[in-house]
Design an enzyme around this catalytic site. Sequence first.
Site, PDB file in Angstrom:
ATOM      1  CE  LYS A  60      85.339  50.692  58.896  1.00 36.81           C
ATOM      2  NZ  LYS A  60      85.975  50.159  58.370  1.00 36.81           N
TER       3      LYS A  60
ATOM      4  CE1 TYR B 195      98.118  29.954  53.801  1.00 39.43           C
ATOM      5  CE2 TYR B 195      96.381  30.963  52.678  1.00 39.43           C
ATOM      6  CZ  TYR B 195      97.047  29.600  52.880  1.00 39.43           C
ATOM      7  OH  TYR B 195      96.270  28.647  52.269  1.00 39.43           O
TER       8      TYR B 195
END
Length: 355
Positions: A90, A196
């Site tokens: 990262k 969603y």
Amino acid sequence: MDDRTHFTVTDSLMRYAEFLGYGELHTKIDDKTGLKAFIAIHNLHRGPAIGGCRLMSYSSVDKAIEDALRLGHMMSYKAAINNLPHGGAKAVLIKPKEEIHDRNAYFEAFGDFINDLGGRYITAVDSGTSPHEMDIISRRTPYVTCTSQLGGNSDPSPLTALGVGRAIQAAVKFKMNQDSLEGVHIAIQGAGHVGYYLAKQLHELGARLSMADVNVKALQRCIDEFNVTVVPPDDIYHLECDVFSPCAFGAVLNLKTINQLQAKIVAGSANNQLAHHHYGALLHERGILYGPDFLINAGGLIHVAVTYAHGDLQKSTEQISNIYHTVYDIYERAKSENRATNEIAEQIARKRLGE
Ligand code: NAD
């Protein structure tokens, strides 16, 4: 390396890095552009380390390093369990207090930093960055994905939702002996980005949906489009349903919530769902089938790795869909060895990482 690239981390951060099995931590300070960046490379055993690059404000440098270490470690596990030829990493860019004067120069300097690592680290989009920044980085290094040329996209959530949906299908097949999701009652916690797209997919597959969110607007969109039943946030844990899908926040599975669960299956996108590693065993004892989070929410990472290697969206969708088989094998092993799914998945990942 010049003198400015040397730094000292606190003892506790160093202990944290050792505990997580690091690895390398690189730093770059560039006065000209205001770049202050860390790249945490967790593991190189399986190939170059891959992971997003986030541009964020941090209250301290220690917090930024801790974030890079924590997230890079998780990327290794996600990559290993999904059989990607990569270790995890990262990059964290500490957002300057003032505006970045020259965004091109800033990301070019970051591109130089990546390039100096000679291919040990491949960067990708994360919070605060987009394909536009990846395009700038690509002027200085080939070790970048999510560029507009590679069909880069700032929002990995549809891909994450695809993987979680596949894991739910595998769990329904394994636990309920059902190939279809027709009529299966799924309770989704969180109607945000992933929630969603997951609801959309499951609705199209015929599932019956209940959803909870503290954000009424996000919830309303799902009510309008997918005919979901709304559940108050605290009631979702003890709702009678087939699948509980945590897609809101981490540490959601604790002693209290696990004992409340009525679901047969838990599979969702949230990172670090188990408040403690041992709660996987508690789910197992209660007969609740758990889809290990780092395995099933890796759709975004699989996508960046596959498009980096092949530049092929179709191939990445196929590989994300394969989460079905990866997790199904773990469900089978958990049953035959009478062990928690997360323990098996972690053991496989650790072995593949050479730990
Ligand atoms: P998001 O912020 O878009 O959505 C989270 C939703 O959870 C929000 O709508 C929020 O209002 C809701 N929420 C907060 N508290 C709640 C509560 N008490 N009860 C019910 N709902 C609540 O985030 P996202 O991108 O959809 O990600 C969801 C989870 O999945 C996060 O834990 C994230 O780390 C993880 N994840 C996301 C991705 C991705 O591609 N976005 C990839 C891997 C993991």
